[in-house]
Design an enzyme around this catalytic site. Structure first.
Site, PDB file in Angstrom:
ATOM      1  N   LYS A 130      32.894 -53.391 -48.908  1.00 58.38           N
ATOM      2  CA  LYS A 130      33.617 -52.629 -48.903  1.00 58.38           C
ATOM      3  C   LYS A 130      34.631 -51.965 -50.249  1.00 58.38           C
ATOM      4  O   LYS A 130      34.221 -53.458 -51.134  1.00 58.38           O
ATOM      5  CB  LYS A 130      35.424 -52.724 -47.866  1.00 58.38           C
ATOM      6  CG  LYS A 130      35.115 -52.081 -46.407  1.00 58.38           C
ATOM      7  CD  LYS A 130      35.867 -52.973 -45.725  1.00 58.38           C
ATOM      8  CE  LYS A 130      36.265 -52.258 -44.131  1.00 58.38           C
ATOM      9  NZ  LYS A 130      35.840 -50.785 -43.991  1.00 58.38           N
ATOM     10  N   ARG A 152      31.936 -52.260 -33.426  1.00 63.20           N
ATOM     11  CA  ARG A 152      31.335 -51.656 -32.382  1.00 63.20           C
ATOM     12  C   ARG A 152      30.244 -52.463 -31.833  1.00 63.20           C
ATOM     13  O   ARG A 152      30.049 -53.275 -30.506  1.00 63.20           O
ATOM     14  CB  ARG A 152      30.857 -50.761 -32.413  1.00 63.20           C
ATOM     15  CG  ARG A 152      29.670 -50.680 -34.028  1.00 63.20           C
ATOM     16  CD  ARG A 152      29.620 -49.003 -34.303  1.00 63.20           C
ATOM     17  NE  ARG A 152      30.378 -49.040 -35.081  1.00 63.20           N
ATOM     18  CZ  ARG A 152      30.130 -47.223 -35.986  1.00 63.20           C
ATOM     19  NH1 ARG A 152      29.233 -46.066 -35.322  1.00 63.20           N
ATOM     20  NH2 ARG A 152      31.346 -46.771 -36.427  1.00 63.20           N
TER      21      ARG A 152
HETATM   22  N1  BES Z   1      37.268 -51.763 -39.594  1.00 64.41           N
HETATM   23  C1  BES Z   1      37.008 -50.673 -40.072  1.00 64.41           C
HETATM   24  C2  BES Z   1      37.534 -49.620 -40.321  1.00 64.41           C
HETATM   25  C3  BES Z   1      39.449 -48.600 -40.218  1.00 64.41           C
HETATM   26  C4  BES Z   1      39.587 -48.724 -42.318  1.00 64.41           C
HETATM   27  C5  BES Z   1      40.276 -49.673 -39.984  1.00 64.41           C
HETATM   28  C6  BES Z   1      40.398 -48.440 -42.370  1.00 64.41           C
HETATM   29  C7  BES Z   1      41.140 -49.029 -40.428  1.00 64.41           C
HETATM   30  C8  BES Z   1      41.763 -48.772 -41.662  1.00 64.41           C
HETATM   31  C9  BES Z   1      35.454 -50.432 -39.792  1.00 64.41           C
HETATM   32  O1  BES Z   1      35.078 -51.031 -39.112  1.00 64.41           O
HETATM   33  C10 BES Z   1      34.946 -49.807 -40.559  1.00 64.41           C
HETATM   34  O2  BES Z   1      34.854 -50.493 -41.771  1.00 64.41           O
HETATM   35  N2  BES Z   1      34.294 -48.565 -40.194  1.00 64.41           N
HETATM   36  C11 BES Z   1      33.627 -48.057 -40.660  1.00 64.41           C
HETATM   37  C12 BES Z   1      32.311 -47.604 -40.446  1.00 64.41           C
HETATM   38  C13 BES Z   1      31.197 -46.984 -40.614  1.00 64.41           C
HETATM   39  C14 BES Z   1      30.646 -47.694 -41.775  1.00 64.41           C
HETATM   40  C15 BES Z   1      30.062 -45.759 -39.975  1.00 64.41           C
HETATM   41  C16 BES Z   1      34.220 -46.475 -41.426  1.00 64.41           C
HETATM   42  O3  BES Z   1      35.157 -46.464 -40.688  1.00 64.41           O
HETATM   43  O4  BES Z   1      34.341 -46.221 -42.336  1.00 64.41           O
HETATM   44 MN    MN Z   2      33.774 -51.966 -41.017  1.00 67.82          MN
END
Ligand code: BES
Ligand code: MN
Ligand code: ZN
Length: 498
Positions: A276, A350
């Site tokens: 990230k 997931r």
């Molecule tokens: N934990 C994150 C989602 C999230 C983002 C929760 C911001 C709370 C605040 C999740 O694991 C994630 O990183 N999701 C990605 C999915 C993508 C890679 C398909 C996302 O939402 O960007």
């Molecule tokens: Mn994630």
């Protein structure tokens, strides 16, 4: 909760000193019980010279009101009393608590014109006070002035004056159980990841044994035996081993199939190799908000001895960057036997839930499963921060969750599922991939989960926008909201007990 205010109930009586809190309906209308505290003349004078109109949760403080021995008089607006929902009573309690000042004792006159204030209403008001009192300040070694004020407020003795104290006391026993569950969920989410890893989280869950919750903790060896390659793939980049925690509360009839709640417990989500961006990454200490809600819920249900059989399962992992971390392109085999091509290691929630949901369904054959997860940023794009995303294969369960959301203010909004979305996670290299196309990200994530729940009634709550970082409210001033505990306690209470 560092310290919590003590709350008791008594019959309407004169309030002679300390802080008095009165409720006022729209246009500054007061009930007789409220008017008698400072006299109608003074009350109308205060309302005349102020712009206080009794708007819901608005408040007005007057210090040392003339002709009384009171230190402080606080008026709290209740809007249209006929329209007050449970959630509004929490807001009233929260607003009132914020205004008690440094009083040692506080009397609240819970009466409104032309309205019966029930024991339930009084308990919700009290719950609002307890939740407003919550702070996460255990790591502040130097307390500032506002911290001191908070401490003072939290040691106040608060008496709620009501028509039927017995009824209020009874309802408050449940409300206290709810407060404890919400506070536990908030504490878990607020806790930084260096302190709360999967092992430490599991230890916190073991404390539920004191409430007669049966707790089982699986370690990586156990999970490997079960074939949980999807969950373990996420955990393999962390030096801290994964855990799967299983909680059981047997409050119903022995042979009744349980209802089940499953939570995403990523104690920290760096994104893994698909790392990230730096900005805001700290917030991923809260990526276990789903697991926190399930833990808080089980705490609440057990401490109020809910008449229902419940299973709670949480997958606890840390998603890290490491020489041993999972790579984009890796293919893992889930416990269900289905294979997954991991095209983005940041779509890890997931992967954790796939095995947790499948295990839950196989082992317990529950009436239904509700999972909670801070699953996608996309749900925030779709719904903002005031509704959680609801996805379900069962209209009845979806409607029950919607209703519980309206009542508690932990609102959910149903999103679609469908074959058009499902096919977006097909891939030629495995049974499915863990990401889809650019659009509809929250739905695609839900479709992925759906492939692991069989024909069991199931709902997925995407709480990425509601579990943390929500705007401060009347009854939550902390980063973590504890979202899900009150919603699901209500779902259970209204539909599955007795
Ligand atoms: N934990 C994150 C989602 C999230 C983002 C929760 C911001 C709370 C605040 C999740 O694991 C994630 O990183 N999701 C990605 C999915 C993508 C890679 C398909 C996302 O939402 O960007
Ligand atoms: Mn994630
Ligand atoms: Zn995540």
């Amino acid at each position: 909760m560092s310290k919590r205010p003590s709350i008791s109930f008594a019959k309407f009586a004169a309030v002679e000193n300390g802080t008095a809190i009165l409720l006022l309906a729209a246009e500054g209308k007061a009930a007789q019980e409220a008017e008698s505290v400072v006299g109608q003349a003074l009350l109308s004078r205060i309302i005349d010279v102020s712009d206080f109109k009794g708007k819901l949760a608005a408040s007005l403080s007057t210090l040392a009101p003339a002709g009384t021995e009171l230190d402080r008089l606080v008026l709290v607006g209740a809007g249209d009393p006929a329209r007050l929902k449970a959630d509004d009573w929490l807001k009233l309690g929260g607003s009132a608590f914020a205004k008690i000042g440094k009083a040692k004792h506080v009397s609240v006159v819970l009466a409104l014109p032309d309205t019966d204030v029930t024991g339930e209403n009084a308990a919700d008001f009290a719950l609002g006070m307890l939740l407003r009192a919550y702070t996460f300040d255990k790591y502040k070694t130097k307390k500032g002035r506002s911290d001191e004020e908070r401490e003072e407020k939290s040691s106040a003795r608060i008496t709620l004056l009501v028509a039927d104290p017995q009824a209020a006391k009874k309802a408050f026993a449940n409300a206290e159980a709810v407060a404890e569950g919400v506070v536990l969920a908030r504490d878990l989410v607020n806790e930084p990841a260096n302190i709360l890893g999967p092992v430490e989280f599991a230890e916190r869950i073991e404390e539920l044994k004191k409430l007669d919750v049966k707790v089982e903790i699986l370690d990586p060896k156990d999970m490997k035996k079960l074939g949980m390659g999807s969950l373990l793939g996420v955990a393999q980049g962390s030096v801290r081993p994964a855990r799967l925690a299983i909680m059981e509360w047997q409050g119903g009839k022995g042979k009744d199939a349980p209802i089940a709640f499953v939570g995403k417990g990523v104690v920290f989500d760096s994104g893994g190799v698909s790392i990230k961006p730096a900005a805001g990454m700290d917030e991923m200490k809260g990526d276990m908000g789903g697991a926190a809600a399930v833990t808080g819920l089980l705490h609440t249900l057990a401490s109020r001895k809910a008449k229902v059989n419940v299973v709670g399962i949480v997958g606890l992992v840390e998603n890290m960057v490491d020489g041993n971390a999972q790579r984009p392109g890796d293919i893992v085999t889930s416990m269900s036997g289905q294979t997954i091509e991991v095209l983005n290691t940041d779509a890890e929630g997931r992967l954790v839930l796939a095995d947790a949901l499948y295990y839950c369904n196989e082992r317990f054959q529950p009436k239904f499963m509700v999972n909670l997860a801070t699953l996608t940023g996309a749900i925030m794009v779709a719904l903002g921060q005031s509704h959680a995303g609801l996805f379900s294969n069962d209209d009845t369960l979806a409607a029950q969750l919607f209703d519980a959301g309206q009542a508690t203010g932990e609102k959910v909004w149903r999103m679609p599922l469908g074959a058009e979305y499902d096919k977006l996670i097909d891939t030629k290299n495995a049974d499915m991939k863990n990401i889809g196309t650019r659009f509809g990200g929250a739905i695609i994530a839900a479709q992925f989960l759906k492939r692991f729940v069989g024909d069991t009634a199931w709902a997925h709550l995407d709480i990425a926008g509601t579990a943390m970082g929500t705007p401060a409210s009347e009854y939550n001033q902390s980063w973590a909201s504890g979202f899900g505990v009150r919603l699901l306690d209500r779902l259970v209470q209204d539909n599955f007990e007795g």
